[in-house]
Structure formats: structure tokens, C-alpha cells
Design an enzyme around this catalytic site. Structure first.
Site, PDB file in Angstrom:
ATOM      1  N   SER A 197       4.626  -3.502 -11.864  1.00 12.59           N
ATOM      2  CA  SER A 197       4.525  -3.649 -10.935  1.00 12.59           C
ATOM      3  C   SER A 197       3.201  -2.555 -10.560  1.00 12.59           C
ATOM      4  O   SER A 197       3.693  -0.887 -10.998  1.00 12.59           O
ATOM      5  CB  SER A 197       5.498  -3.924  -9.882  1.00 12.59           C
ATOM      6  OG  SER A 197       6.359  -2.634  -9.920  1.00 12.59           O
ATOM      7  N   LYS A 198       2.609  -2.170  -9.292  1.00 15.53           N
ATOM      8  CA  LYS A 198       1.958  -1.344  -8.844  1.00 15.53           C
ATOM      9  C   LYS A 198       2.934  -0.327  -8.158  1.00 15.53           C
ATOM     10  O   LYS A 198       2.968   1.309  -9.007  1.00 15.53           O
ATOM     11  CB  LYS A 198       1.174  -1.588  -7.695  1.00 15.53           C
ATOM     12  CG  LYS A 198       0.792  -0.874  -6.417  1.00 15.53           C
ATOM     13  CD  LYS A 198      -0.463  -1.360  -5.510  1.00 15.53           C
ATOM     14  CE  LYS A 198      -0.498  -0.950  -4.492  1.00 15.53           C
ATOM     15  NZ  LYS A 198       0.087   1.166  -4.623  1.00 15.53           N
ATOM     16  N   ARG A 199       3.916  -0.739  -7.773  1.00 14.03           N
ATOM     17  CA  ARG A 199       4.942  -0.028  -7.534  1.00 14.03           C
ATOM     18  C   ARG A 199       6.349   1.266  -8.706  1.00 14.03           C
ATOM     19  O   ARG A 199       5.418   2.373  -8.157  1.00 14.03           O
ATOM     20  CB  ARG A 199       6.392  -0.147  -6.600  1.00 14.03           C
ATOM     21  CG  ARG A 199       6.579   0.096  -5.102  1.00 14.03           C
ATOM     22  CD  ARG A 199       7.137  -0.543  -4.747  1.00 14.03           C
ATOM     23  NE  ARG A 199       6.761  -1.860  -4.372  1.00 14.03           N
ATOM     24  CZ  ARG A 199       7.583  -3.274  -4.639  1.00 14.03           C
ATOM     25  NH1 ARG A 199       8.956  -3.053  -5.227  1.00 14.03           N
ATOM     26  NH2 ARG A 199       7.427  -4.609  -4.505  1.00 14.03           N
ATOM     27  N   GLY A 246       3.790   2.601 -11.262  1.00 14.46           N
ATOM     28  CA  GLY A 246       3.046   3.210 -11.457  1.00 14.46           C
ATOM     29  C   GLY A 246       2.831   4.581 -10.811  1.00 14.46           C
ATOM     30  O   GLY A 246       2.770   5.772 -10.198  1.00 14.46           O
ATOM     31  N   ASP A 247       3.194   4.210  -9.086  1.00  5.78           N
ATOM     32  CA  ASP A 247       3.458   4.551  -8.099  1.00  5.78           C
ATOM     33  C   ASP A 247       4.762   6.029  -8.168  1.00  5.78           C
ATOM     34  O   ASP A 247       4.371   7.311  -8.201  1.00  5.78           O
ATOM     35  CB  ASP A 247       3.663   4.804  -6.707  1.00  5.78           C
ATOM     36  CG  ASP A 247       1.748   3.540  -6.111  1.00  5.78           C
ATOM     37  OD1 ASP A 247       1.082   4.068  -6.636  1.00  5.78           O
ATOM     38  OD2 ASP A 247       2.549   2.383  -5.076  1.00  5.78           O
TER      39      ASP A 247
END
Ligand code: GLU
Length: 499
Positions: free
Chosen positions: A259-261, A263-264
Site C-alpha cells: 500500500s501507499k503507507r 511506501g511512506d
């Protein structure tokens, strides 16, 4: 029959790297079979529409070099328009066909009717059992349905899933799939605003656009039995595309979907290009802006869920097209591997021509270190590309593009022994007559050291610090040739004066 595949994203935000992989596999499959690759924008869910997302999808495909030959943003083909909101008038007729043949029905249930059903039936789904308790054209009299329609009461059209049947189809990756209709629900086909749902629009468009293979993410596998049923109900079974559901892209530890999270949290991009959220203004990083080459990202993505069955890992796009086959796609989810992504990028940078690298770094270098001559920039790339993982790593080589003015005192200390033995004027004279290729220059420097009875180590260290301000970096003769005689001598004199 020629192959026609489509990538059919919904413009609900930036395209996730998993979506890019889906597009890539469609692209590779189409090219391998000299077929067509179509971009269709599935924007029937107006509530989830995000401005800028469609353009982002188009730009991402362009940057990756996986351009559709038909579709939104890529020229008109025979089946234009390719944006579902521009085709919205086309779908109702198919829902009505099903209505007339008793394969679909009107449902007038309001929010509170549905709420009631949910509270009455545990694990509620609208199906063969519960539909008998709803307000629909199966339970209401013909007259009442006609009255409700005449009064313009809002309704949806639902598919009438057969009561107890087995739906079977073959997935190109997963093999035989079997689902009991008791597991399915009477999905809405046409919404109360007259818009088709994803399911109706998707199936109709695949049929109308003569799609031969539906290659999409595993999250759509549960929808496939419904789609198979729609092909049958609409009498299109003979033209039904083959299905291939791609394995999920997983977090690096394999624990769930990437998920995008993640990546962060772990510091890698999950989007091809930088994205600025139009509402929160939050910026998510992109592979491009992080300094990845698109062909490295492409190669890396190709291997997330597929492999050629050999040891070879570096593949050009052409080679991928030749090697690609649905047979070699894995069933199991593919773990994203950040270290591998970096490895691919470093490999591609090493093997990219100096000229192309120079054009890619030009803006970054000039913004930081001032205007550069193209020829110099190209020559510099030869010296540093082995040491770069990302395009942006060029920033670490500032000393190449700008002479050091004030040398670091710790580094000066490490080389100041040379002060007692070096004759700066003789060095300058000697360098003015130095040869202009790397191996001769190396030999020439060695001879100079011997003639002047200098210590080789001390002399070379001094030259290195003079030229680049630190004790590591590319080979000295290469640096001197890059800078030219005047600049090299100037750097040496400047450093010497600070010893
Ligand atoms: N619109 C769907 C999506 O956003 C397409 C799924 C499919 O390819 O059928 O992924």
C-alpha cells in the site's frame, strides 16, 4: 483472431505501481502477439472521481514506455469513445434486454428498506432468498411496478443470479475456477442515476471492443463468475474473453497487499510519478522524481509475478516481449523488494549511454552547480555512472561540476606532508606538457614522481584532494582529462595554497 487486451483503470487517484504492472503485462502480451493494447477509463463511479487522475495515468504509461495504441489519450480507434462516462447511453439497453428476458429485475428498495433487510438477515446479501423480502419486480405485482415506474420512483436494475448452479470457467493463471451461485449476490447492473455499475459497463465494453484476454489484478477474481454469467445472459458466451488474474503485489515482508503507507513507512515510492493530492495537497513520491530510469522500473516490475524460467534478469523491453507468456506468471503473491529495485536501477544506469544520462542529469546539475557544457557533462557521466544508484545521485558529485573553494581542514591535514617536497612550479610546467589519454597520463605522473623523488602515495593523495576535495572518487588521470589542464592546475594551486 487477433489479440486485443485492455488496461481499464478507474481514475480514483494516482496509478499504483501494481496497476502499472497490470498495464505492463497487458502491453507485453499484446506486443508478443502483434495485437492491440487499449486504454479504457472506467469512471462510472462519479463519487470516486479524482481530478487529474486520468491525465496521471496517461503520463505514467508514456513515461514507462508502455503506450496503448488505442484509447483515451492515445488516439481514436474504431471503438471510440473509450471513457465510460462518454459512453453512458450505451449500457441501459443491455440491462433492459436482461429485464425483458427475466434475467434481471427492478429493485425499488430504499436505504431504509435495505437497512431493514440487513438487520433481519444475518450476513445479508441480496440473493435468491432475500430478494423475496425486498421491494422489486419479482415480489411486487406488475401493476405496482408499472405505477412506481410511472411515478419516476428511483430504482436499480439487479441481475437475477440463478438459485443453485455451479459457474465454471478457466483462468489462464489459476486453472479451473468453480463457484456456487449460492455464494453470489444479485449485483446492481444499472444504478438509480442511470449509470451502469462497473460490472455491466466492464463486460459490455469488453464485448463491444472485442477484447480477447482480460488480464487484471487478483482483486477482480471474485467478480469473474458474475462476468461469466453476464456473458451467458447476454448471449455473448462465444465471444467471452479469456481471463488471467495476476498475483497480488505484497509488502516486502509478504504480509498483505503493498500500500501507499508501506511506501511512506519504508521509504520507497509506490507510484510511477510524483502525485499531489488535489484535496489534501499531500505529495507522494514517484519513481521518476526519485531518480529511477523507466526501463529499470519496467524490468523490475516484469519480474514481480513473472519470470522467464532462466537465470537472466536484465531484459530490454524487446526481450521481455519475446520472453513473456501467461504460462510463466506465478499464482502466489509477489513480494516487493526495494533492494532489488535499486539493483535494477544501478545496473541500468551503468549500461545507459553517457549522452542520455547527461540529458537526464542536466537540470539537476545546473540547478545546483551552475551551467555545464554538454560535452563535459557527457564525459563526467562516464566517470560517475558506476557509482550511481539513482539519477539524483549526481548531486553527490558536486566537486566535478564546481571547483572546491575552501578545502576541508581534516582532508588538508592528511595531505600536507607534500608541502615540503613538492615544487609547484615544476609540477605546473610538467602538467602543461602532459599527454592527453588516461593510460599515458598515468605513466607520466609516475615518472614525474620518480624524477622528483616524491612519495607516490603522498603525491597521489594530494592530487586527489586537490581535484575533488576528498580522498575518494574516480581515477586521477580521468579527472584531470575531464577538467582539462588549466582547471586541473588551478585546483592544485588553490589546494596547495591552503596547506
Ligand atoms: N476499473 C477496474 C479497475 O479499476 C478494472 C478491472 C478490470 O480490469 O476489469 O481496476
Amino acid at each position: 483472431m487477433s489479440v486485443r487486451v485492455r488496461f481499464a483503470p478507474s481514475p480514483t487517484g494516482p496509478l499504483h505501481i501494481g496497476g502499472v504492472r497490470t498495464a505492463l503485462y497487458n502491453y507485453l502480451f499484446a506486443k508478443k502477439h502483434q495485437g492491440d493494447f487499449i486504454l479504457r477509463i472506467e469512471d462510472t463511479d462519479q463519487n470516486r472521481f479524482v481530478p487529474g487522475a486520468e491525465q496521471y495515468i496517461i503520463e505514467s504509461l508514456k513515461w514507462m514506455g508502455i503506450e496503448p495504441n488505442e484509447g483515451v489519450g492515445f488516439g481514436e480507434g474504431t471503438h471510440a469513445p473509450y471513457r465510460q462516462s462518454d459512453r453512458k447511453g450505451m449500457y441501459r439497453q443491455y440491462a433492459e434486454q436482461l429485464l425483458h428476458r427475466g434475467l434481471a429485475y427492478y429493485a425499488f428498495d430504499t436505504e431504509s428498506d435495505l437497512e431493514y433487510l440487513k438487520n433481519t438477515f444475518p450476513n445479508f446479501k441480496y440473493d435468491a432468498v432475500t430478494r423475496m423480502h425486498g421491494k422489486n419486480s419479482i415480489t411486487l405485482s406488475e401493476q405496482e411496478v408499472a405505477q412506481r415506474l410511472a411515478k419516476n420512483e428511483p430504482y436499480v436494475i439487479r441481475i437475477k443470479i440463478p438459485e443453485d448452479e455451479t459457474i465454471r470457467f478457466t483462468d489462464e493463471i489459476r486453472g479451473n475456477v468453480m463457484v456456487q451461485t449460492t455464494q453470489m449476490d444479485d449485483k446492481v447492473l444499472l444504478k438509480s442515476d442511470g449509470m451502469p455499475t462497473y460490472h455491466l459497463a466492464n463486460v459490455c465494453d469488453d464485448y463491444i471492443m472485442k477484447i480477447t484476454h482480460v488480464i487484471r489484478g487478483e482483486e477482480w477474481l471474485p467478480s469473474a463468475p458474475l462476468h461469466v454469467l453476464l456473458y451467458r445472459f447476454l448471449g455473448w458466451e462465444d465471444a467471452m474473453p479469456k481471463f488471467a488474474h495476476l498475483p497480488l503485489l505484497l509488502k516486502p515482508d509478504g504480509n498483505g497487499k503493498l500500500s501507499k503507507r508501506d511506501g511512506d513507512r519504508l521509504g520507497f515510492p509506490v507510484f510511477p510519478l510524483e502525485w499531489k493530492d488535489p484535496v489534501s495537497q499531500e505529495i507522494s513520491s514517484g519513481y521518476k522524481q526519485r531518480g529511477y530510469l523507466p526501463e529499470a522500473v519496467l524490468n523490475m516490475l516484469a519480474f514481480l509475478g513473472w519470470n522467464p524460467g532462466t537465470e537472466q534478469e536484465i531484459f530490454t523491453k524487446e526481450e521481455l516481449i519475446q520472453a513473456f507468456s501467461l504460462d510463466n506468471i506465478h499464482k502466489a503473491g509477489a513480494k516487493f523488494d526495494f533492494e532489488k529495485a535499486k539493483w535494477f536501477n544501478a545496473e541500468y544506469i551503468k549500461h545507459t549511454s553517457n549522452e542520455r544520462l547527461a540529458t537526464l542529469v542536466k537540470n539537476i546539475v545546473e540547478e545546483k552547480f551552475g551551467v555545464q557544457e554538454d560535452a563535459n557533462l557527457t564525459q563526467a557521466m562516464a566517470l560517475i555512472k558506476e557509482r550511481m544508484v539513482f539519477i539524483n545521485d549526481v548531486e553527490n558529485f558536486g566537486y566535478i561540476f564546481k571547483a572546491t573553494e575552501k578545502y576541508d581542514s581534516a582532508n588538508l591535514e592528511k595531505v600536507n606532508k607534500i608541502k615540503d617536497t613538492l615544487n609547484l612550479d615544476s609540477l605546473e610546467q610538467s602538467l602543461l606538457h602532459a599527454p592527453e589519454n588516461a593510460s599515458d597520463l598515468e605513466a607520466y605522473l609516475k615518472t614525474y614522481v620518480t624524477e622528483q623523488t616524491l612519495k607516490m602515495g603522498d603525491f597521489m593523495k594530494f592530487l586527489r584532494v586537490s581535484l575533488v576535495g576528498e580522498l575518494s572518487g574516480p581515477a586521477i588521470p580521468d579527472l584531470m582529462l575531464l577538467f582539462g589542464k588549466t582547471e586541473s592546475i588551478q585546483r592544485i594551486k588553490n589546494c596547495y595554497s591552503q596547506l
